[in-house]
Design a protein around this motif. Sequence first.
Motif, PDB file in Angstrom:
ATOM      1  N   TYR A  32      68.693  84.823  -6.011  1.00 23.30           N
ATOM      2  CA  TYR A  32      69.732  84.897  -4.956  1.00 23.30           C
ATOM      3  C   TYR A  32      71.172  85.427  -5.806  1.00 23.30           C
ATOM      4  CZ  TYR A  32      72.918  83.188  -1.367  1.00 23.30           C
ATOM      5  OH  TYR A  32      73.671  83.189  -0.376  1.00 23.30           O
ATOM      6  N   PHE A  47      68.032  88.081  -2.711  1.00 21.66           N
ATOM      7  CA  PHE A  47      68.550  87.766  -1.235  1.00 21.66           C
ATOM      8  C   PHE A  47      70.174  87.339  -1.598  1.00 21.66           C
ATOM      9  CE2 PHE A  47      64.262  86.782  -1.095  1.00 21.66           C
ATOM     10  CZ  PHE A  47      63.910  87.130   0.199  1.00 21.66           C
ATOM     11  N   ASP A  49      74.309  87.671   0.196  1.00 19.30           N
ATOM     12  CA  ASP A  49      75.082  88.739   0.775  1.00 19.30           C
ATOM     13  C   ASP A  49      76.572  88.545   0.193  1.00 19.30           C
ATOM     14  OD1 ASP A  49      76.077  86.553   2.220  1.00 19.30           O
ATOM     15  OD2 ASP A  49      74.729  87.013   3.876  1.00 19.30           O
ATOM     16  N   SER A  56      71.643  83.539   4.358  1.00 18.16           N
ATOM     17  CA  SER A  56      71.142  84.199   3.515  1.00 18.16           C
ATOM     18  C   SER A  56      70.579  83.181   2.326  1.00 18.16           C
ATOM     19  CB  SER A  56      72.130  85.203   2.464  1.00 18.16           C
ATOM     20  OG  SER A  56      73.088  84.308   1.987  1.00 18.16           O
TER      21      SER A  56
END
Length: 375
Positions: A32, A47, A49, A56
């Motif tokens: 992430y 993942f 954004d 997300s």
Amino acid sequence: MSRLRIGVLGGGQLGRMMALAGTPLDLAFTFYESTPNCPSAGLGPVFGDAQNSTASLDAFIDSADVFTYEFENIPVAWVERIAARKPLFPGVKSLAVSQNRLNEKQLFARLNIPSARYAEIRSEQDLLRAVEALGLPLVVKTVTMGYDGKGQFLLKDASQVATAWAQLGAQAPLIAEEFIHFKRELSIIAVRGQDGGMACYPLTENVHHRGTLSHSVAPAPFVDDDVQLAAQRYISSIAQDLGHVGALTLEMFETRHGLMANETAPRVHNSGHWTIEGARCSQFENHVRAVAGLPLGATTCDKPTAMINIIGRHPDSHAVLREAGAHLHLYGKDERDGRKLGHITVSSNHHHDLDTLLRRFADLLPNPMALPTEK
Ligand code: AMP
């Protein structure tokens, strides 16, 4: 049997090295991270954004079976959201303590671990009172979000109080610590399994240049057994108290009166990069083993090993690798002042030879190093 998927909050070099260590164990990784071309990209789906949206984060939570983090300056709310749905190691408590210097100090005090005297600072008047109570110099630090010496002011004279407050006051609460006249900086890394079993790496000596780690030597030379045992006692009591699972780092000052704790990191650490080649089982492999619920590996170090950070600009890889026994790790990052771009590891039979090697690498690296003095 399907592969266990580990979700890593953060996609920097620490996540990258976790994935590199976990791949032979057939573990899969997701990350992430808001920067798509981060160092971990290529080792698993990324993942996240630019807005760090809840959608997300939820997609990331769906992507893996068990979770960990490689950076402590992340919102506790994120890890709480993950922990509500999936196993997370280390737990929320480890993160909440490590990302707040006041929480750390309270933990050290409760566990009888020596550390610098301090005062909590919420106003310029508090800072003046701290000068009275603790004397000078003082190291004024932000309570949260500080790393690599960022968010700090060395207060040498009471006339600087207004300047220190002007610089850091907006980020209050602050902490003012007495200045420790340490002999050197040491760290210890421990790893704790889900069954509560623990293993500790030998104490590592860390040398900084302008607030950033320049190089580390492990085992730290000239360490008496009682000092190593004291460090193990301190980190074990912290890990047990937090119910920590995974790698845990304790940074300390060595003083004439013994070790003093400075700060903790609930994760693998730059001062443990030497373990990739220098220890039987690296901090990264041991961390992912703990997160995956596997037995821990040996933390012993067979030969003195040095780790040298590559900062700001890349060296000539050919020149580095021409040095016998040198291992080069590059993180896939663009050059930028002060940025950690990679590291070099080298081992030797004797600490004295490591000093010679460190001086040789200093000549090959574009970044200045804090060199060992010639003996
Ligand atoms: P920190 O962010 O707490 O790790 O601090 C960064 C660096 O500042 C440390 O590695 C030390 O070199 C120095 N430092 C931090 N706190 C103190 C202190 N209380 N006394 C002396 N030096 C300190």
